[in-house]
Every structure is written in structure tokens, then in C-alpha cells.
Design a protein around this motif. Structure first.
Motif, PDB file in Angstrom:
ATOM      1  N   PRO A  73       0.832  -1.214   0.000  1.00  0.00           N
ATOM      2  CA  PRO A  73       0.000   0.000   0.000  1.00  0.00           C
ATOM      3  C   PRO A  73       0.868   1.265   0.000  1.00  0.00           C
ATOM      4  N   HIS A  74       0.279   2.368  -0.469  1.00  0.00           N
ATOM      5  CA  HIS A  74       1.022   3.625  -0.647  1.00  0.00           C
ATOM      6  C   HIS A  74       1.804   4.046   0.590  1.00  0.00           C
ATOM      7  N   THR A  75       1.222   3.827   1.762  1.00  0.00           N
ATOM      8  CA  THR A  75       1.799   4.368   2.988  1.00  0.00           C
ATOM      9  C   THR A  75       3.186   3.808   3.307  1.00  0.00           C
ATOM     10  N   PHE A  76       3.525   2.656   2.733  1.00  0.00           N
ATOM     11  CA  PHE A  76       4.820   2.034   3.034  1.00  0.00           C
ATOM     12  C   PHE A  76       5.890   2.363   1.986  1.00  0.00           C
ATOM     13  N   PHE A 164      -9.063   1.309   0.106  1.00  0.00           N
ATOM     14  CA  PHE A 164      -9.356   2.345  -0.874  1.00  0.00           C
ATOM     15  C   PHE A 164     -10.060   3.550  -0.250  1.00  0.00           C
ATOM     16  N   PHE A 165     -10.747   3.329   0.861  1.00  0.00           N
ATOM     17  CA  PHE A 165     -11.493   4.399   1.523  1.00  0.00           C
ATOM     18  C   PHE A 165     -10.879   4.800   2.859  1.00  0.00           C
ATOM     19  N   ASN A 166      -9.707   4.261   3.162  1.00  0.00           N
ATOM     20  CA  ASN A 166      -9.074   4.452   4.465  1.00  0.00           C
ATOM     21  C   ASN A 166      -8.044   5.582   4.381  1.00  0.00           C
ATOM     22  N   LYS A 167      -8.304   6.661   5.099  1.00  0.00           N
ATOM     23  CA  LYS A 167      -7.389   7.799   5.051  1.00  0.00           C
ATOM     24  C   LYS A 167      -6.033   7.461   5.660  1.00  0.00           C
ATOM     25  N   ASP A 168      -6.008   6.561   6.632  1.00  0.00           N
ATOM     26  CA  ASP A 168      -4.744   6.159   7.253  1.00  0.00           C
ATOM     27  C   ASP A 168      -3.862   5.354   6.300  1.00  0.00           C
ATOM     28  N   LEU A 169      -4.453   4.853   5.206  1.00  0.00           N
ATOM     29  CA  LEU A 169      -3.702   4.099   4.201  1.00  0.00           C
ATOM     30  C   LEU A 169      -3.633   4.866   2.876  1.00  0.00           C
ATOM     31  N   ALA A 170      -3.805   6.177   2.948  1.00  0.00           N
ATOM     32  CA  ALA A 170      -3.718   7.048   1.764  1.00  0.00           C
ATOM     33  C   ALA A 170      -4.736   6.648   0.703  1.00  0.00           C
ATOM     34  N   GLY A 171      -5.957   6.342   1.177  1.00  0.00           N
ATOM     35  CA  GLY A 171      -7.012   5.973   0.252  1.00  0.00           C
ATOM     36  C   GLY A 171      -7.519   7.159  -0.547  1.00  0.00           C
ATOM     37  N   GLY A 172      -8.442   6.862  -1.462  1.00  0.00           N
ATOM     38  CA  GLY A 172      -9.021   7.889  -2.316  1.00  0.00           C
ATOM     39  C   GLY A 172      -8.710   7.654  -3.773  1.00  0.00           C
ATOM     40  N   ALA A 173      -9.552   8.233  -4.639  1.00  0.00           N
ATOM     41  CA  ALA A 173      -9.398   8.021  -6.077  1.00  0.00           C
ATOM     42  C   ALA A 173      -8.124   8.650  -6.628  1.00  0.00           C
ATOM     43  N   LEU A 174      -7.702   9.786  -6.065  1.00  0.00           N
ATOM     44  CA  LEU A 174      -6.581  10.524  -6.645  1.00  0.00           C
ATOM     45  C   LEU A 174      -5.299   9.703  -6.678  1.00  0.00           C
ATOM     46  N   THR A 205     -15.400   8.703   4.911  1.00  0.00           N
ATOM     47  CA  THR A 205     -14.179   8.545   5.695  1.00  0.00           C
ATOM     48  C   THR A 205     -13.220   9.720   5.524  1.00  0.00           C
ATOM     49  N   GLY A 206     -13.556  10.646   4.628  1.00  0.00           N
ATOM     50  CA  GLY A 206     -12.707  11.815   4.430  1.00  0.00           C
ATOM     51  C   GLY A 206     -11.781  11.748   3.241  1.00  0.00           C
ATOM     52  N   VAL A 207     -11.765  10.617   2.508  1.00  0.00           N
ATOM     53  CA  VAL A 207     -10.949  10.538   1.298  1.00  0.00           C
ATOM     54  C   VAL A 207     -11.780  11.019   0.110  1.00  0.00           C
ATOM     55  N   ASP A 208     -11.110  11.305  -0.993  1.00  0.00           N
ATOM     56  CA  ASP A 208     -11.810  11.760  -2.182  1.00  0.00           C
ATOM     57  C   ASP A 208     -12.494  10.592  -2.887  1.00  0.00           C
ATOM     58  N   GLU A 209     -13.812  10.699  -3.034  1.00  0.00           N
ATOM     59  CA  GLU A 209     -14.579   9.673  -3.733  1.00  0.00           C
ATOM     60  C   GLU A 209     -14.588   9.928  -5.241  1.00  0.00           C
ATOM     61  N   TRP A 319      -8.011  20.992  -2.215  1.00  0.00           N
ATOM     62  CA  TRP A 319      -9.155  20.393  -1.519  1.00  0.00           C
ATOM     63  C   TRP A 319      -9.071  20.586  -0.001  1.00  0.00           C
ATOM     64  N   GLY A 320      -7.876  20.878   0.502  1.00  0.00           N
ATOM     65  CA  GLY A 320      -7.680  20.914   1.946  1.00  0.00           C
ATOM     66  C   GLY A 320      -7.605  19.524   2.549  1.00  0.00           C
ATOM     67  N   MET A 321      -7.204  18.555   1.743  1.00  0.00           N
ATOM     68  CA  MET A 321      -7.157  17.159   2.196  1.00  0.00           C
ATOM     69  C   MET A 321      -5.724  16.746   2.496  1.00  0.00           C
ATOM     70  N   THR A 322      -5.472  16.318   3.732  1.00  0.00           N
ATOM     71  CA  THR A 322      -4.146  15.843   4.120  1.00  0.00           C
ATOM     72  C   THR A 322      -4.265  14.449   4.712  1.00  0.00           C
ATOM     73  N   TYR A 323      -3.144  13.749   4.760  1.00  0.00           N
ATOM     74  CA  TYR A 323      -3.109  12.419   5.357  1.00  0.00           C
ATOM     75  C   TYR A 323      -2.571  12.525   6.780  1.00  0.00           C
ATOM     76  N   PRO A 324      -3.169  11.826   7.730  1.00  0.00           N
ATOM     77  CA  PRO A 324      -2.798  11.987   9.138  1.00  0.00           C
ATOM     78  C   PRO A 324      -1.394  11.506   9.465  1.00  0.00           C
ATOM     79  N   PHE A 325      -0.831  10.632   8.637  1.00  0.00           N
ATOM     80  CA  PHE A 325       0.467  10.021   8.958  1.00  0.00           C
ATOM     81  C   PHE A 325       1.629  10.768   8.323  1.00  0.00           C
ATOM     82  N   ALA A 326       1.362  11.708   7.405  1.00  0.00           N
ATOM     83  CA  ALA A 326       2.431  12.348   6.641  1.00  0.00           C
ATOM     84  C   ALA A 326       2.576  13.817   7.034  1.00  0.00           C
ATOM     85  N   ASN A 327       3.812  14.260   7.133  1.00  0.00           N
ATOM     86  CA  ASN A 327       4.082  15.669   7.395  1.00  0.00           C
ATOM     87  C   ASN A 327       3.998  16.403   6.058  1.00  0.00           C
TER      88      ASN A 327
END
Length: 329
Positions: A73-76, A164-174, A205-209, A319-327
Motif C-alpha cells: 500500500p502507498h503508505t509504506f 481504498f477508503f481508508n485515510k490512514d492508508l492514503a485511500g481515495g481516487a486521486l 471517511t474523508g478521502v476523495d470519492e 481540496w484541503g485534504m491531508t493524510y494523518p500520517f504524513a508531514n
């Protein structure tokens, strides 16, 4: 060409497809790693992998490995890329190569400083149809390129717990599919966009659909992108110029271009007889990357990914969308 030993991190569906392609191109796979032993054992047996590691770090530091392929997954991605580069390995990473432009710039500079190659798994950079269309554009067949339209919509099952919908795993369509659309756009725009306009619908969940995105550069060229994770769309890329236009269907692994010349209304098609085979898309990637390693440079491919990474980050910033795990400041 030298025989290269590949080590695979991750054993999901794309790793399965890449393993098949590696076996077809190289005849073998040196190693695979996954902390989940049951999944690893099944993968190693099915794909005839020589060595299995439940610790990816141990595999990365195996001196016999030349290339690390990252299919997690993207986060790793960011951490594994850094570890692999520090271990002196070339890196082939699935998209999105990093979750933001800041991470990308860091690992790209690391690769440059260490004289190692780093590329992202965008199949469209390696499909022969793109070279054919670029040659036709250069020959003036389509006149001045003015407008690019790109659709990509997948229909993911409604499951807020899915990655795919999990913000903690960098989910979202983008990050899941938007990179392909952006890579297509940048393949046919003459320069980086000076303006980005976008609107988004967020999932619960806060990710882009889904989203609409318009890119425009200083020459007035525009790209209009439509993305969705909850509405299926054809993977269609249309490039329009003053003399004609062409459309590549299933463009991430496109093999056909339907061409129309504006003045005469003449139509023609380049098909897969002359423009590649979608079933061999990953084999094209592997062959090109091993050629890059052999020649010591990537023919500008990492620069293409840099542009995509920066555009995707600019879109999320709008969009003002950030991921909680990334600076991401």
C-alpha cells in the motif's frame, strides 16, 4: 544484458501479475518478502521464487539483489524506497510512488546522489502506442494540441474499512487512479500547468470519492480529468488538435488509437498488431527498467513522475485534504 536479481516486497494482486511478468522476461525471481508467512509461502510456491523473507528489511540487505520492487500500500512506499536506496538497490515502485511531493523530492534526490535508478509503475510510459502517437504529433499530423480529456472511474464495493477508503492508508481516487490520468495528460501537454482548478466529493471517511480537475498551461493547452471510485467510467484518453484528434481506450495499457482527421473526417485505427500487447504491459516495464539500469539513466522517466507527484499534491492542497500520517507542511 546482465541478469538482474529482483526482490519483491508485498504479495497482493499486482505483485502476482508482476511476478508472472518477471518469470516471462527473466525466467526466474530471486526473492520475495511479506511479514505474513502464510501469504508469502503461497506466493513463493505459486511463482517459483527462490528465496522467501518474512522480514522485508532482511531481503533489502541481501547483497545478491540488484532491484527492489515495491508492491505494498502507498503508505509504506516512502520508507521502503529509502531503505532500498540506502542498501544500494535500484527501485521499481508501484504508483503512487509516494503520498506527496515532499516525499517524492526527497527520494528522487537520494537516488540521484547514490547513482541509483528509481521509477514508478506507470505502464502507459512503456506501451508502444504512445511512442507512435508522439511521433505523429511531432510530424504535425494533429496540428497544435489544444485539449485533452481523460476519464478513469472504478466501482469499489461500499466498505469504509477497505484500504481504498481508508485515510490512514492514503485511500481515495486521486492516488489510486488519478496518477494514470495525470500521467496521460502530461504525456501530451507541452509544459507543466500554470493553473489547476478542481472540485471534489468526499467519501464519508474523508478521502476523495470523485473529482473533476482542469489543468491549463501557459500555451493555453487544457486537460480535463474525471475520476471516481464509486462510478465506473471507461478508461478513455482523448487528445485534440487543430487538424485532428485521437482516442486511446484502456489507456493505462492502451494498444489502440482511433484517429480522426478534422478536415477530411477520415478515420483510421492503429491496433495492437502494430502498437503492442496489453497482456505484456508489465513485461515492457521490466524490460525498459533493466535497460535503464544497463545504460545508467532512465530517459527522463523519473522527471515525468515528479510532475505527476507535484500536480497530485497541488490538487489535494486545493481540496484541503491531508493524510494523518504524513508531514505535509
Amino acid at each position: 544484458m546482465k541478469k538482474y536479481n529482483w526482490g519483491i516486497i508485498g504479495t497482493g494482486w499486482i505483485a502476482h501479475d508482476m511476478a508472472d511478468a518477471l518469470n516471462n522476461v527473466n525466467g526466474e525471481i530471486y526473492a520475495a518478502a511479506n511479514p505474513h508467512k502464510e501469504a508469502l509461502d503461497a506466493f513463493v510456491k505459486d511463482k517459483k521464487v527462490k528465496h522467501a523473507f518474512t522480514d522485508p528489511d532482511e531481503m533489502i540487505n541481501d547483497p545478491n539483489i540488484d532491484i527492489i520492487y515495491i508492491a505494498t500500500p502507498h503508505t509504506f512506499h516512502y520508507e521502503y524506497i529509502k531503505k532500498a536506496l540506502n542498501a544500494g538497490k535500484h527501485v521499481f515502485c508501484e504508483k503512487a510512488i509516494t503520498v506527496n511531493a515532499k516525499q517524492f523530492d526527497e527520494v528522487a534526490q537520494m537516488a540521484k546522489d547514490k547513482h541509483l535508478l528509481l521509477i514508478e509503475g506507470f505502464t502507459l510510459y512503456h506501451m508502444p502506442i504512445y511512442k507512435k502517437m508522439q511521433d505523429m504529433i511531432a510530424a504535425g499530423k494533429f496540428g497544435e494540441i489544444k485539449m485533452i480529456q481523460i476519464n478513469f472511474g472504478s466501482l469499489k464495493d461500499y466498505d469504509p474499512k477497505n484500504r481504498f477508503f481508508n485515510k490512514d492508508l492514503a485511500g481515495g481516487a486521486l492516488l489510486d487512479i488519478g496518477g494514470y490520468a495525470t500521467a496521460f495528460a502530461m504525456s501530451f501537454m507541452n509544459e507543466y500547468p500554470e493553473s489547476i482548478n478542481t472540485t471534489v466529493k468526499f467519501f464519508e471517511t474523508g478521502v476523495d470519492e470523485q473529482s473533476g480537475i482542469i489543468l491549463k498551461n501557459s500555451q493555453g493547452q487544457m486537460a480535463v480529468m474525471s475520476l471516481s471510485m464509486r462510478a465506473k467510467q471507461p478508461k478513455r484518453g482523448l487528445v485534440s488538435g487543430t487538424k485532428g484528434y485521437f482516442e486511446i481506450n484502456q489507456y493505462p495499457r492502451g494498444t489502440e488509437a482511433d484517429i480522426t482527421y478534422t478536415q477530411s473526417a477520415h478515420e483510421e485505427t492503429y491496433d495492437k498488431v502494430t502498437a503492442g500487447d496489453s497482456d505484456k504491459a508489465l513485461e515492457y516495464e521490466i524490460t525498459d527498467f533493466q535497460k535503464y539500469v544497463e545504460q545508467g539513466h532512465d530517459e527522463g522517466e523519473l522527471e515525468k513522475s515528479r510532475r505527476v507527484a507535484h500536480i497530485l499534491t497541488s490538487i489535494r492542497t486545493a481540496w484541503g485534504m491531508t493524510y494523518p500520517f504524513a508531514n505535509e507542511k
